[in-house]
Write a protein that holds these residues in place. Sequence first.
Motif, PDB file in Angstrom:
ATOM      1  N   ASP A  63      20.071 -10.798 -34.528  1.00 24.32           N
ATOM      2  CA  ASP A  63      20.167 -10.786 -32.852  1.00 24.32           C
ATOM      3  C   ASP A  63      19.641  -9.696 -32.296  1.00 24.32           C
ATOM      4  OD1 ASP A  63      20.750 -12.923 -31.129  1.00 24.32           O
ATOM      5  OD2 ASP A  63      22.524 -12.034 -30.493  1.00 24.32           O
ATOM      6  N   ARG A  64      18.731  -9.609 -31.216  1.00 23.02           N
ATOM      7  CA  ARG A  64      18.329  -8.578 -30.553  1.00 23.02           C
ATOM      8  C   ARG A  64      19.191  -7.782 -29.786  1.00 23.02           C
ATOM      9  NH1 ARG A  64      14.757  -7.038 -33.742  1.00 23.02           N
ATOM     10  NH2 ARG A  64      14.414  -5.611 -32.120  1.00 23.02           N
ATOM     11  N   MET A  65      19.034  -6.601 -29.497  1.00 25.50           N
ATOM     12  CA  MET A  65      19.899  -5.531 -28.649  1.00 25.50           C
ATOM     13  C   MET A  65      18.974  -4.622 -28.123  1.00 25.50           C
ATOM     14  SD  MET A  65      22.412  -3.712 -31.240  1.00 25.50           S
ATOM     15  CE  MET A  65      22.827  -5.131 -32.288  1.00 25.50           C
ATOM     16  N   LEU A  66      19.448  -3.835 -26.811  1.00 28.82           N
ATOM     17  CA  LEU A  66      18.628  -2.866 -26.259  1.00 28.82           C
ATOM     18  C   LEU A  66      18.846  -1.382 -26.799  1.00 28.82           C
ATOM     19  CD1 LEU A  66      16.401  -2.413 -24.188  1.00 28.82           C
ATOM     20  CD2 LEU A  66      18.197  -2.321 -22.686  1.00 28.82           C
ATOM     21  N   ASN A  67      17.922  -0.976 -27.404  1.00 30.20           N
ATOM     22  CA  ASN A  67      18.307   0.598 -27.961  1.00 30.20           C
ATOM     23  C   ASN A  67      19.459   0.919 -28.534  1.00 30.20           C
ATOM     24  OD1 ASN A  67      15.898   1.021 -26.219  1.00 30.20           O
ATOM     25  ND2 ASN A  67      16.938   1.271 -24.205  1.00 30.20           N
ATOM     26  N   PHE A  68      19.801  -0.045 -29.620  1.00 33.91           N
ATOM     27  CA  PHE A  68      20.880   0.404 -30.196  1.00 33.91           C
ATOM     28  C   PHE A  68      20.916   1.411 -31.029  1.00 33.91           C
ATOM     29  CE2 PHE A  68      23.599  -0.337 -34.157  1.00 33.91           C
ATOM     30  CZ  PHE A  68      24.828  -0.359 -33.509  1.00 33.91           C
ATOM     31  N   ASP A  69      21.809   2.214 -31.179  1.00 32.80           N
ATOM     32  CA  ASP A  69      21.984   3.415 -31.829  1.00 32.80           C
ATOM     33  C   ASP A  69      23.118   3.794 -32.796  1.00 32.80           C
ATOM     34  OD1 ASP A  69      21.946   6.122 -32.502  1.00 32.80           O
ATOM     35  OD2 ASP A  69      21.885   7.002 -30.540  1.00 32.80           O
ATOM     36  N   ARG A  70      22.911   3.899 -33.873  1.00 28.36           N
ATOM     37  CA  ARG A  70      23.904   4.024 -34.995  1.00 28.36           C
ATOM     38  C   ARG A  70      25.006   5.001 -34.537  1.00 28.36           C
ATOM     39  NH1 ARG A  70      19.297   0.631 -35.796  1.00 28.36           N
ATOM     40  NH2 ARG A  70      19.713  -0.445 -37.804  1.00 28.36           N
ATOM     41  N   GLY A  71      24.631   5.930 -33.782  1.00 27.41           N
ATOM     42  CA  GLY A  71      25.778   6.930 -33.341  1.00 27.41           C
ATOM     43  C   GLY A  71      26.386   6.361 -32.148  1.00 27.41           C
ATOM     44  N   GLU A  72      26.096   5.206 -31.603  1.00 31.39           N
ATOM     45  CA  GLU A  72      26.728   4.724 -30.242  1.00 31.39           C
ATOM     46  C   GLU A  72      28.094   4.120 -30.751  1.00 31.39           C
ATOM     47  OE1 GLU A  72      26.176   0.524 -27.958  1.00 31.39           O
ATOM     48  OE2 GLU A  72      24.249   1.608 -28.614  1.00 31.39           O
ATOM     49  N   PRO A  73      29.271   4.393 -30.091  1.00 26.92           N
ATOM     50  CA  PRO A  73      30.432   3.611 -30.424  1.00 26.92           C
ATOM     51  C   PRO A  73      30.375   2.273 -30.252  1.00 26.92           C
ATOM     52  CG  PRO A  73      30.643   5.482 -28.533  1.00 26.92           C
ATOM     53  CD  PRO A  73      29.104   5.182 -28.848  1.00 26.92           C
ATOM     54  N   LEU A  74      31.120   1.828 -31.288  1.00 24.87           N
ATOM     55  CA  LEU A  74      31.383   0.282 -31.560  1.00 24.87           C
ATOM     56  C   LEU A  74      32.117  -0.498 -30.246  1.00 24.87           C
ATOM     57  CD1 LEU A  74      32.057  -0.060 -35.156  1.00 24.87           C
ATOM     58  CD2 LEU A  74      29.817  -0.712 -34.102  1.00 24.87           C
ATOM     59  N   GLN A  75      31.796  -1.499 -29.805  1.00 26.38           N
ATOM     60  CA  GLN A  75      32.474  -2.188 -28.737  1.00 26.38           C
ATOM     61  C   GLN A  75      33.309  -3.387 -29.192  1.00 26.38           C
ATOM     62  OE1 GLN A  75      30.277  -2.339 -24.989  1.00 26.38           O
ATOM     63  NE2 GLN A  75      28.893  -1.247 -25.980  1.00 26.38           N
ATOM     64  N   ALA A  76      34.281  -3.803 -28.432  1.00 21.46           N
ATOM     65  CA  ALA A  76      34.918  -5.158 -28.687  1.00 21.46           C
ATOM     66  C   ALA A  76      33.765  -6.133 -28.530  1.00 21.46           C
ATOM     67  CB  ALA A  76      36.177  -5.173 -28.243  1.00 21.46           C
ATOM     68  N   GLY A  77      33.724  -7.484 -29.231  1.00 19.82           N
ATOM     69  CA  GLY A  77      32.992  -8.279 -28.950  1.00 19.82           C
ATOM     70  C   GLY A  77      31.555  -8.105 -29.833  1.00 19.82           C
ATOM     71  N   PHE A  78      31.177  -7.120 -30.331  1.00 14.72           N
ATOM     72  CA  PHE A  78      30.099  -6.803 -31.287  1.00 14.72           C
ATOM     73  C   PHE A  78      30.186  -7.629 -32.701  1.00 14.72           C
ATOM     74  CE2 PHE A  78      27.196  -3.698 -33.801  1.00 14.72           C
ATOM     75  CZ  PHE A  78      25.980  -4.501 -33.238  1.00 14.72           C
ATOM     76  N   VAL A  79      29.179  -8.536 -32.765  1.00 18.92           N
ATOM     77  CA  VAL A  79      29.435  -9.404 -34.095  1.00 18.92           C
ATOM     78  C   VAL A  79      27.920  -8.774 -34.898  1.00 18.92           C
ATOM     79  CG1 VAL A  79      29.162 -11.481 -35.016  1.00 18.92           C
ATOM     80  CG2 VAL A  79      30.124 -11.175 -32.998  1.00 18.92           C
ATOM     81  N   PHE A  80      28.363  -8.489 -36.088  1.00 17.51           N
ATOM     82  CA  PHE A  80      27.187  -7.896 -37.045  1.00 17.51           C
ATOM     83  C   PHE A  80      27.437  -8.113 -38.371  1.00 17.51           C
ATOM     84  CE2 PHE A  80      30.470  -4.772 -36.683  1.00 17.51           C
ATOM     85  CZ  PHE A  80      30.710  -4.161 -38.107  1.00 17.51           C
TER      86      PHE A  80
END
Length: 449
Positions: A384-401
């Motif tokens: 699934d696509r996402m905008l400007n995802f950064d591995r240093g970005e804090p995880l958020q509830a509802g993120f499926v991976f």
Amino acid sequence: MFKSTLFLSVLLLLSVNELQAQLTFEKEEYATRREKLMDRIPDGIAIIRGASEPLGDVAFTQYNNMMYFAGVEIPDAILIVDGERRKSTLFFTITEEHADGENISLDLVRDPVKITGIEHYLPYEDFSETLTNRLTGSTVIYTPFSPEEYIGENSMEKFNKFKRSVTDNEWDGRLTREMQFVAVLNQRFPENKVENCTPFIWELRKIKSKAEIDIIRQAAQLSVAAHKAVMKATRPGVPELELAALFQQVTMSGGAKGLAFGTIIMSDKNHAYGHYMQYDRILGEKDFIILDGGANISNYASDVSTTFPANGKFTETQREIYEMGMFVRQICQSMYRPGVSLTEIGNAVKAELEKMGLDTADPKYRLWIRDGGYNHSIGMAVHDRMLNFDRGEPLQAGFVFACDIMGKADDVTGIRIEDTVVITEDGCEILSVGLPRTIDEIEAFMKNN
């Protein structure tokens, strides 16, 4: 009096259920998505086009974006989401006879406003005139520039392949369907800016609602059932093709709309290829198998991988690499929660491996350290696509991976231990729970094969 009230209540309940049955989600879910898109385009309108009717004799499948914003599986539908006037209009034309033959709800065809909750409906033939009359000199026209996805497709991967084989081909040069539409819009409405709304849509699709997660969980559990069936059927002498067919049979008979992607089966020398789908081997006594497959339910994907020996008994080499993968998996999954970044998790894995005296600069450990087990997001597309995802970005509830632990001991001994995971308010949920995962569990499960 009681009986008549009960009868009316039952009729009302049946009526509500019938309406909800026309769409995957309740109308309010789609309305919220459209409103969020409106928030991002206050200066214009977004045009979302659905898929056309197939040219061959295959079942019609709708594009993911049309399903996301409208939920209608009708060929050649168009949706205008108006950010300036805060309303939406759905366009389509289909006869009741055609709809009935395609198993499309006749209630949807007869009363699309009531069924979908979209404010306005017009026939497809009215789209051009409606668009022309709607535009002012300052209205921006937004539309996706990235290719739309069918089930089993990933938009940017699709774009790159199309660009390489068609657009950049000196003997072809055609644009994608989406970019051709952009070109026509620019030609017909030169006074209006035409902008890409793909990033807005990707950002909306990044975080899943509870209703979306419930469906992904169903897809993941159906994938678990298919993996277990294949593991039970695996033994030396079984053709890979038979196992691939079994995986599809279990998922489709269990209610899948299709495969989330082509089922991957790798054994022996084919461990060298990350997505091997030729099914051209008959399993041998010493084969170590990677099975990577997922079901798609209601346009939502899942992604699960298992690794196991053909004869049901791990060798020392297989045991060593598998136990290391499970160790890394445990670290990653224990740390998944809101506020923690995948980079932090990857660094924690690196620190644990170094405590064991391993040289983490060795390339063979790169996949274990990188991104804390993360491989890709999962949603309507398996990547699934996402905008400007950064591995240093804090995880958020509802993120499926996908938590996808990969590694290789040698050319014929690789592992892939992959789960579909969702971040919850206080941690994570493994949506693909239920598989035999430890060596003891796998050997016990396969013992009577």
